[in-house]
Write a protein that holds these residues in place. Sequence first.
Motif, PDB file in Angstrom:
ATOM      1  N   ARG A   1      31.858  24.381  42.823  1.00  0.00           N
ATOM      2  CA  ARG A   1      31.157  23.159  43.221  1.00  0.00           C
ATOM      3  C   ARG A   1      29.937  23.476  44.081  1.00  0.00           C
ATOM      4  N   ASN A   2      30.016  24.534  44.871  1.00  0.00           N
ATOM      5  CA  ASN A   2      28.898  24.893  45.746  1.00  0.00           C
ATOM      6  C   ASN A   2      27.688  25.413  44.973  1.00  0.00           C
ATOM      7  N   GLN A   3      27.869  25.769  43.703  1.00  0.00           N
ATOM      8  CA  GLN A   3      26.770  26.260  42.890  1.00  0.00           C
ATOM      9  C   GLN A   3      25.922  25.130  42.316  1.00  0.00           C
ATOM     10  N   VAL A   4      26.416  23.909  42.409  1.00  0.00           N
ATOM     11  CA  VAL A   4      25.666  22.759  41.894  1.00  0.00           C
ATOM     12  C   VAL A   4      24.520  22.447  42.854  1.00  0.00           C
ATOM     13  N   LYS A   5      23.293  22.423  42.331  1.00  0.00           N
ATOM     14  CA  LYS A   5      22.110  22.178  43.160  1.00  0.00           C
ATOM     15  C   LYS A   5      21.570  20.757  43.001  1.00  0.00           C
ATOM     16  N   TYR A   6      21.807  20.156  41.829  1.00  0.00           N
ATOM     17  CA  TYR A   6      21.273  18.826  41.558  1.00  0.00           C
ATOM     18  C   TYR A   6      22.348  17.981  40.885  1.00  0.00           C
ATOM     19  N   LEU A   7      22.507  16.763  41.388  1.00  0.00           N
ATOM     20  CA  LEU A   7      23.409  15.799  40.763  1.00  0.00           C
ATOM     21  C   LEU A   7      22.575  14.603  40.339  1.00  0.00           C
ATOM     22  N   ILE A   8      22.429  14.425  39.023  1.00  0.00           N
ATOM     23  CA  ILE A   8      21.570  13.376  38.475  1.00  0.00           C
ATOM     24  C   ILE A   8      22.442  12.184  38.071  1.00  0.00           C
ATOM     25  N   SER A   9      22.066  11.005  38.516  1.00  0.00           N
ATOM     26  CA  SER A   9      22.837   9.798  38.196  1.00  0.00           C
ATOM     27  C   SER A   9      21.922   8.589  38.294  1.00  0.00           C
ATOM     28  N   ASP A  10      22.516   7.405  38.071  1.00  0.00           N
ATOM     29  CA  ASP A  10      21.781   6.187  38.343  1.00  0.00           C
ATOM     30  C   ASP A  10      21.905   5.874  39.833  1.00  0.00           C
ATOM     31  N   MET A  11      21.565   4.662  40.222  1.00  0.00           N
ATOM     32  CA  MET A  11      21.553   4.323  41.644  1.00  0.00           C
ATOM     33  C   MET A  11      22.878   3.741  42.127  1.00  0.00           C
ATOM     34  N   TYR A  12      23.957   4.042  41.409  1.00  0.00           N
ATOM     35  CA  TYR A  12      25.295   3.606  41.807  1.00  0.00           C
ATOM     36  C   TYR A  12      25.730   4.427  43.028  1.00  0.00           C
ATOM     37  N   ASN A  13      25.929   3.770  44.160  1.00  0.00           N
ATOM     38  CA  ASN A  13      26.170   4.467  45.436  1.00  0.00           C
ATOM     39  C   ASN A  13      27.345   5.448  45.407  1.00  0.00           C
ATOM     40  N   PRO A  14      28.481   5.110  44.788  1.00  0.00           N
ATOM     41  CA  PRO A  14      29.583   6.086  44.761  1.00  0.00           C
ATOM     42  C   PRO A  14      29.197   7.401  44.086  1.00  0.00           C
ATOM     43  N   TYR A  15      28.325   7.357  43.068  1.00  0.00           N
ATOM     44  CA  TYR A  15      27.896   8.600  42.436  1.00  0.00           C
ATOM     45  C   TYR A  15      27.035   9.422  43.389  1.00  0.00           C
ATOM     46  N   ILE A  16      26.126   8.756  44.080  1.00  0.00           N
ATOM     47  CA  ILE A  16      25.264   9.453  45.031  1.00  0.00           C
ATOM     48  C   ILE A  16      26.106  10.081  46.148  1.00  0.00           C
ATOM     49  N   ALA A  17      27.201   9.408  46.519  1.00  0.00           N
ATOM     50  CA  ALA A  17      28.070   9.919  47.589  1.00  0.00           C
ATOM     51  C   ALA A  17      28.830  11.174  47.166  1.00  0.00           C
ATOM     52  N   TYR A  18      28.889  11.472  45.856  1.00  0.00           N
ATOM     53  CA  TYR A  18      29.570  12.691  45.402  1.00  0.00           C
ATOM     54  C   TYR A  18      28.956  13.934  46.038  1.00  0.00           C
ATOM     55  N   VAL A  19      27.648  13.883  46.313  1.00  0.00           N
ATOM     56  CA  VAL A  19      26.974  15.047  46.885  1.00  0.00           C
ATOM     57  C   VAL A  19      27.586  15.402  48.231  1.00  0.00           C
ATOM     58  N   GLU A  20      27.720  14.423  49.085  1.00  0.00           N
ATOM     59  CA  GLU A  20      28.271  14.673  50.421  1.00  0.00           C
ATOM     60  C   GLU A  20      29.748  15.040  50.356  1.00  0.00           C
ATOM     61  N   LYS A  21      30.476  14.451  49.418  1.00  0.00           N
ATOM     62  CA  LYS A  21      31.920  14.643  49.365  1.00  0.00           C
ATOM     63  C   LYS A  21      32.332  15.938  48.654  1.00  0.00           C
ATOM     64  N   TYR A  22      31.637  16.268  47.545  1.00  0.00           N
ATOM     65  CA  TYR A  22      32.120  17.370  46.710  1.00  0.00           C
ATOM     66  C   TYR A  22      31.090  18.484  46.475  1.00  0.00           C
ATOM     67  N   PHE A  23      29.791  18.179  46.595  1.00  0.00           N
ATOM     68  CA  PHE A  23      28.759  19.164  46.263  1.00  0.00           C
ATOM     69  C   PHE A  23      27.811  19.337  47.444  1.00  0.00           C
ATOM     70  N   PRO A  24      28.227  20.047  48.472  1.00  0.00           N
ATOM     71  CA  PRO A  24      27.455  20.131  49.723  1.00  0.00           C
ATOM     72  C   PRO A  24      26.100  20.812  49.578  1.00  0.00           C
ATOM     73  N   ASN A  25      25.918  21.641  48.549  1.00  0.00           N
ATOM     74  CA  ASN A  25      24.646  22.343  48.374  1.00  0.00           C
ATOM     75  C   ASN A  25      23.715  21.642  47.379  1.00  0.00           C
ATOM     76  N   ALA A  26      24.086  20.453  46.952  1.00  0.00           N
ATOM     77  CA  ALA A  26      23.291  19.731  45.951  1.00  0.00           C
ATOM     78  C   ALA A  26      22.520  18.590  46.606  1.00  0.00           C
ATOM     79  N   VAL A  27      21.524  18.121  45.887  1.00  0.00           N
ATOM     80  CA  VAL A  27      20.765  16.939  46.311  1.00  0.00           C
ATOM     81  C   VAL A  27      20.907  15.884  45.213  1.00  0.00           C
TER      82      VAL A  27
END
Length: 227
Positions: A137-163
């Motif tokens: 999970r730490n190897q993920v650098k970018y998480l692309i999604s729509d503007m659905y807030n729970p998806y954006i929150a995945y970065v903080e919860k599961y992918f700390p090195n991604a934006v």
Amino acid sequence: MILLLKQRRWHCSNPDCLYEVNESFRFVNKGRRTTNATDMLIVEAYRNLLETSASIAKRFHMPDTYVHEIFDRHVKLDRLPLTDAISIDEVHLDMDDDCKYALVIQDFHTGDPIDLLRSRRTSVTEPYFVSIPATERNQVKYLISDMYNPYIAYVEKYFPNAVPVVDSFHVIQWITRSIDNYIRQLLKKYRQRDREYQDKLSYEQQRPVSLPPSDEVYLLQKYRWLH
């Protein structure tokens, strides 16, 4: 076809033994109300992309959850490794209250599906993402999604090195919607102005006056075509 299966049982009449044995059948397992071949027929039915779990369950007179269990039991779909850029989106299923939207994870570079979760609910997604090793999970650098807030929150919860990155389709859609709303507000404003002016002329001339659309109204109505 419905088979009425009668199972025979034998027991020893010797009071010191009382051994019992039931007749067994190779085509149906103990405690099952369907034959072993039914499982394969259900898996085969899933090959038709127009079929749903609900329609297959109805055909075989089974609950759709049981049909799901049979598919999971015989079909192993391993998750592909996460890449440095993954896309998160949903697909509408509406199978039941817990499975209205399935979660789709894709490789952003190739568009290939990485995995499909039966629901985007936290009760399903959280155990799934936590089960993926942190090193992956730490190897993920970018998480692309729509503007659905729970998806954006995945970065903080599961992918700390991604934006988090909002995909271009939804950005353009949001901009276009904002422009459309602004144009509608202007159109309403100028129509009201023209209506008041028309009423004023009708009152002054003591007869109904009908005016053509003003330049502003015409341009606002045709702005997409003119652009």
